[in-house]
Design a protein around this motif. Structure first.
Motif, PDB file in Angstrom:
ATOM      1  N   THR A 235      10.581 -12.523 -10.788  1.00  0.00           N
ATOM      2  CA  THR A 235       9.481 -12.333  -9.842  1.00  0.00           C
ATOM      3  C   THR A 235       9.255 -10.875  -9.482  1.00  0.00           C
ATOM      4  O   THR A 235       8.116 -10.451  -9.262  1.00  0.00           O
ATOM      5  N   ARG A 236      10.314 -10.097  -9.403  1.00  0.00           N
ATOM      6  CA  ARG A 236      10.172  -8.699  -8.958  1.00  0.00           C
ATOM      7  C   ARG A 236       9.274  -7.876  -9.875  1.00  0.00           C
ATOM      8  O   ARG A 236       8.818  -6.793  -9.498  1.00  0.00           O
ATOM      9  N   TYR A 237       9.004  -8.365 -11.086  1.00  0.00           N
ATOM     10  CA  TYR A 237       8.171  -7.623 -12.028  1.00  0.00           C
ATOM     11  C   TYR A 237       6.689  -8.011 -11.957  1.00  0.00           C
ATOM     12  O   TYR A 237       5.881  -7.481 -12.720  1.00  0.00           O
ATOM     13  N   ARG A 238       6.327  -8.887 -11.056  1.00  0.00           N
ATOM     14  CA  ARG A 238       4.918  -9.255 -10.950  1.00  0.00           C
ATOM     15  C   ARG A 238       4.102  -8.062 -10.436  1.00  0.00           C
ATOM     16  O   ARG A 238       4.490  -7.398  -9.477  1.00  0.00           O
ATOM     17  N   PRO A 239       2.961  -7.780 -11.034  1.00  0.00           N
ATOM     18  CA  PRO A 239       2.120  -6.671 -10.563  1.00  0.00           C
ATOM     19  C   PRO A 239       1.410  -7.035  -9.263  1.00  0.00           C
ATOM     20  O   PRO A 239       1.292  -8.214  -8.911  1.00  0.00           O
ATOM     21  N   MET A 240       0.942  -6.028  -8.546  1.00  0.00           N
ATOM     22  CA  MET A 240       0.235  -6.218  -7.283  1.00  0.00           C
ATOM     23  C   MET A 240      -1.041  -5.405  -7.297  1.00  0.00           C
ATOM     24  O   MET A 240      -1.136  -4.372  -7.967  1.00  0.00           O
ATOM     25  N   THR A 241      -2.038  -5.849  -6.535  1.00  0.00           N
ATOM     26  CA  THR A 241      -3.256  -5.054  -6.426  1.00  0.00           C
ATOM     27  C   THR A 241      -2.978  -3.782  -5.633  1.00  0.00           C
ATOM     28  O   THR A 241      -2.052  -3.734  -4.810  1.00  0.00           O
ATOM     29  N   ILE A 242      -3.783  -2.775  -5.880  1.00  0.00           N
ATOM     30  CA  ILE A 242      -3.642  -1.521  -5.143  1.00  0.00           C
ATOM     31  C   ILE A 242      -3.760  -1.778  -3.641  1.00  0.00           C
ATOM     32  O   ILE A 242      -2.983  -1.244  -2.842  1.00  0.00           O
ATOM     33  N   ASP A 243      -4.719  -2.615  -3.247  1.00  0.00           N
ATOM     34  CA  ASP A 243      -4.910  -2.897  -1.817  1.00  0.00           C
ATOM     35  C   ASP A 243      -3.673  -3.532  -1.200  1.00  0.00           C
ATOM     36  O   ASP A 243      -3.298  -3.208  -0.065  1.00  0.00           O
ATOM     37  N   ASP A 244      -3.013  -4.438  -1.921  1.00  0.00           N
ATOM     38  CA  ASP A 244      -1.810  -5.076  -1.396  1.00  0.00           C
ATOM     39  C   ASP A 244      -0.646  -4.097  -1.312  1.00  0.00           C
ATOM     40  O   ASP A 244       0.150  -4.132  -0.364  1.00  0.00           O
ATOM     41  N   ILE A 245      -0.538  -3.212  -2.287  1.00  0.00           N
ATOM     42  CA  ILE A 245       0.536  -2.218  -2.271  1.00  0.00           C
ATOM     43  C   ILE A 245       0.408  -1.310  -1.055  1.00  0.00           C
ATOM     44  O   ILE A 245       1.370  -1.104  -0.309  1.00  0.00           O
ATOM     45  N   VAL A 246      -0.785  -0.771  -0.827  1.00  0.00           N
ATOM     46  CA  VAL A 246      -0.950   0.164   0.282  1.00  0.00           C
ATOM     47  C   VAL A 246      -0.881  -0.564   1.628  1.00  0.00           C
ATOM     48  O   VAL A 246      -0.415   0.016   2.620  1.00  0.00           O
ATOM     49  N   LEU A 247      -1.297  -1.816   1.674  1.00  0.00           N
ATOM     50  CA  LEU A 247      -1.179  -2.582   2.910  1.00  0.00           C
ATOM     51  C   LEU A 247       0.295  -2.778   3.266  1.00  0.00           C
ATOM     52  O   LEU A 247       0.684  -2.665   4.441  1.00  0.00           O
ATOM     53  N   ALA A 248       1.116  -3.063   2.255  1.00  0.00           N
ATOM     54  CA  ALA A 248       2.553  -3.207   2.499  1.00  0.00           C
ATOM     55  C   ALA A 248       3.167  -1.894   2.979  1.00  0.00           C
ATOM     56  O   ALA A 248       3.995  -1.887   3.902  1.00  0.00           O
ATOM     57  N   LEU A 249       2.763  -0.790   2.372  1.00  0.00           N
ATOM     58  CA  LEU A 249       3.252   0.527   2.803  1.00  0.00           C
ATOM     59  C   LEU A 249       2.905   0.776   4.271  1.00  0.00           C
ATOM     60  O   LEU A 249       3.744   1.209   5.062  1.00  0.00           O
ATOM     61  N   ARG A 250       1.654   0.505   4.617  1.00  0.00           N
ATOM     62  CA  ARG A 250       1.189   0.791   5.985  1.00  0.00           C
ATOM     63  C   ARG A 250       1.831  -0.142   7.011  1.00  0.00           C
ATOM     64  O   ARG A 250       2.352   0.316   8.032  1.00  0.00           O
ATOM     65  N   LEU A 251       1.785  -1.441   6.766  1.00  0.00           N
ATOM     66  CA  LEU A 251       2.298  -2.399   7.746  1.00  0.00           C
ATOM     67  C   LEU A 251       3.807  -2.260   7.936  1.00  0.00           C
ATOM     68  O   LEU A 251       4.318  -2.449   9.045  1.00  0.00           O
ATOM     69  N   ASN A 252       4.511  -1.919   6.870  1.00  0.00           N
ATOM     70  CA  ASN A 252       5.957  -1.737   7.003  1.00  0.00           C
ATOM     71  C   ASN A 252       6.270  -0.598   7.972  1.00  0.00           C
ATOM     72  O   ASN A 252       7.211  -0.683   8.770  1.00  0.00           O
ATOM     73  N   ALA A 253       5.453   0.458   7.899  1.00  0.00           N
ATOM     74  CA  ALA A 253       5.662   1.604   8.796  1.00  0.00           C
ATOM     75  C   ALA A 253       5.199   1.313  10.217  1.00  0.00           C
ATOM     76  O   ALA A 253       5.837   1.725  11.183  1.00  0.00           O
ATOM     77  N   GLU A 254       4.102   0.588  10.340  1.00  0.00           N
ATOM     78  CA  GLU A 254       3.507   0.368  11.660  1.00  0.00           C
ATOM     79  C   GLU A 254       4.169  -0.763  12.448  1.00  0.00           C
ATOM     80  O   GLU A 254       4.303  -0.669  13.676  1.00  0.00           O
ATOM     81  N   LEU A 255       4.573  -1.825  11.757  1.00  0.00           N
ATOM     82  CA  LEU A 255       4.960  -3.049  12.466  1.00  0.00           C
ATOM     83  C   LEU A 255       6.375  -3.542  12.184  1.00  0.00           C
ATOM     84  O   LEU A 255       6.890  -4.359  12.963  1.00  0.00           O
ATOM     85  N   CYS A 256       6.981  -3.101  11.101  1.00  0.00           N
ATOM     86  CA  CYS A 256       8.269  -3.680  10.701  1.00  0.00           C
ATOM     87  C   CYS A 256       9.444  -2.769  11.039  1.00  0.00           C
ATOM     88  O   CYS A 256       9.374  -1.554  10.872  1.00  0.00           O
ATOM     89  N   ALA A 257      10.508  -3.386  11.515  1.00  0.00           N
ATOM     90  CA  ALA A 257      11.751  -2.667  11.757  1.00  0.00           C
ATOM     91  C   ALA A 257      12.708  -2.936  10.601  1.00  0.00           C
ATOM     92  O   ALA A 257      12.573  -3.933   9.893  1.00  0.00           O
ATOM     93  N   SER A 258      13.649  -2.048  10.394  1.00  0.00           N
ATOM     94  CA  SER A 258      14.625  -2.220   9.323  1.00  0.00           C
ATOM     95  C   SER A 258      16.031  -2.269   9.911  1.00  0.00           C
ATOM     96  O   SER A 258      16.366  -1.498  10.807  1.00  0.00           O
ATOM     97  N   ARG A 259      16.849  -3.164   9.374  1.00  0.00           N
ATOM     98  CA  ARG A 259      18.233  -3.266   9.842  1.00  0.00           C
ATOM     99  C   ARG A 259      19.116  -2.191   9.228  1.00  0.00           C
ATOM    100  O   ARG A 259      20.206  -1.920   9.727  1.00  0.00           O
ATOM    101  N   GLU A 260      18.649  -1.605   8.133  1.00  0.00           N
ATOM    102  CA  GLU A 260      19.428  -0.591   7.442  1.00  0.00           C
ATOM    103  C   GLU A 260      18.658   0.720   7.371  1.00  0.00           C
ATOM    104  O   GLU A 260      17.427   0.728   7.397  1.00  0.00           O
TER     105      GLU A 260
END
Length: 229
Positions: free
Chosen positions: A186-211
């Motif tokens: 599964t990790r090799y499935r491609p993603m749309t550009i919009d989904d990639i940048v949305l993940a980048l943005r939301l991870n920074a804005e809304l998500c916390a990391s345990r590590e």
């Protein structure tokens, strides 16, 4: 890498985000892509990026107050040119990280690749692995996010074309990636550009990391944007 496909899309999302008060776009050329965007007038700050110089030719003080940095640099000749890739996606990416560390940016995100592997026969995979390893080792950052999509798709779900400078075999092989990845994990499935940048943005804005260092593959990125299966 604000002038590339990923960088431009990410910059646009950040400019339109109510959670982002200012966007510093670093690119090798100045972009006019946001001239019709009203948010750009008040939020956008452009800086010339010189990958051959210390701190990419940008004074760290110019990034004072920046809370998150995104490295989405891409070699203009694509993965087929290993020498150019090393200069841009490894050496240039590390100089950018050093700039952000000097500017005391607490969180940095790197767009890497699912193909990254220090033992790979493919030069681009080794280069991505070296860059990710170096980012993870930089203790100056309180948080390091390493994203690893396999490939980017356009709005019509066709793969972003390989560089026209690549060989016919390389371009033909790259065009088959969406088909080939159906038979890979599964990790090799491609993603749309919009989904990639949305993940980048939301991870920074809304998500916390345990590590301090987090590695985010296809499944992780899809969970961030609410499209997990």
């Amino acid at each position: 890498g604000a002038t590339g496909r990923i960088g431009e899309a990410l910059s646009r999302q950040l400019l339109l985000s109510p959670l982002c008060s200012e966007v510093h776009a670093l690119g090798r050329t100045e972009t006019c892509a946001f001239e019709g965007l009203s948010a750009a007038k008040s939020k956008l700050r452009q800086h010339h990026l010189d990958l051959g110089n210390q701190f990419c030719g940008v004074e760290p003080s110019a990034l004072e107050g920046v809370e998150v940095a995104f490295c989405v640099l891409g070699a203009r000749n694509g993965w087929a040119d290993a020498e150019d890739m090393a200069k841009v996606e490894r050496d240039g990416a590390l100089r950018f990280a050093e700039l952000c560390a000097a500017a005391q940016v607490p969180h940095i995100s790197l767009l890497s690749s699912a193909w990254a592997d220090p033992q790979s026969r493919m030069p681009f995979a080794r280069i991505h692995s070296e860059t990710a390893k170096a980012y993870a080792a930089m203790e100056a950052f309180k948080r390091v996010s390493i994203f690893a999509p396999s490939a980017a798709l356009q709005k019509d779900d066709s793969i972003v074309p390989a560089s026209p400078n690549a060989s016919f075999v390389a371009r033909a092989s790259w065009a088959l990636v969406p088909i080939l990845t159906q038979f890979l994990p599964t990790r090799y499935r491609p993603m749309t550009i919009d989904d990639i940048v949305l993940a980048l943005r939301l991870n920074a804005e809304l998500c916390a990391s345990r590590e301090r260092v987090e590695y985010l593959d296809y499944r992780d990125m899809m969970q961030i944007i609410g499209k997990d299966e």
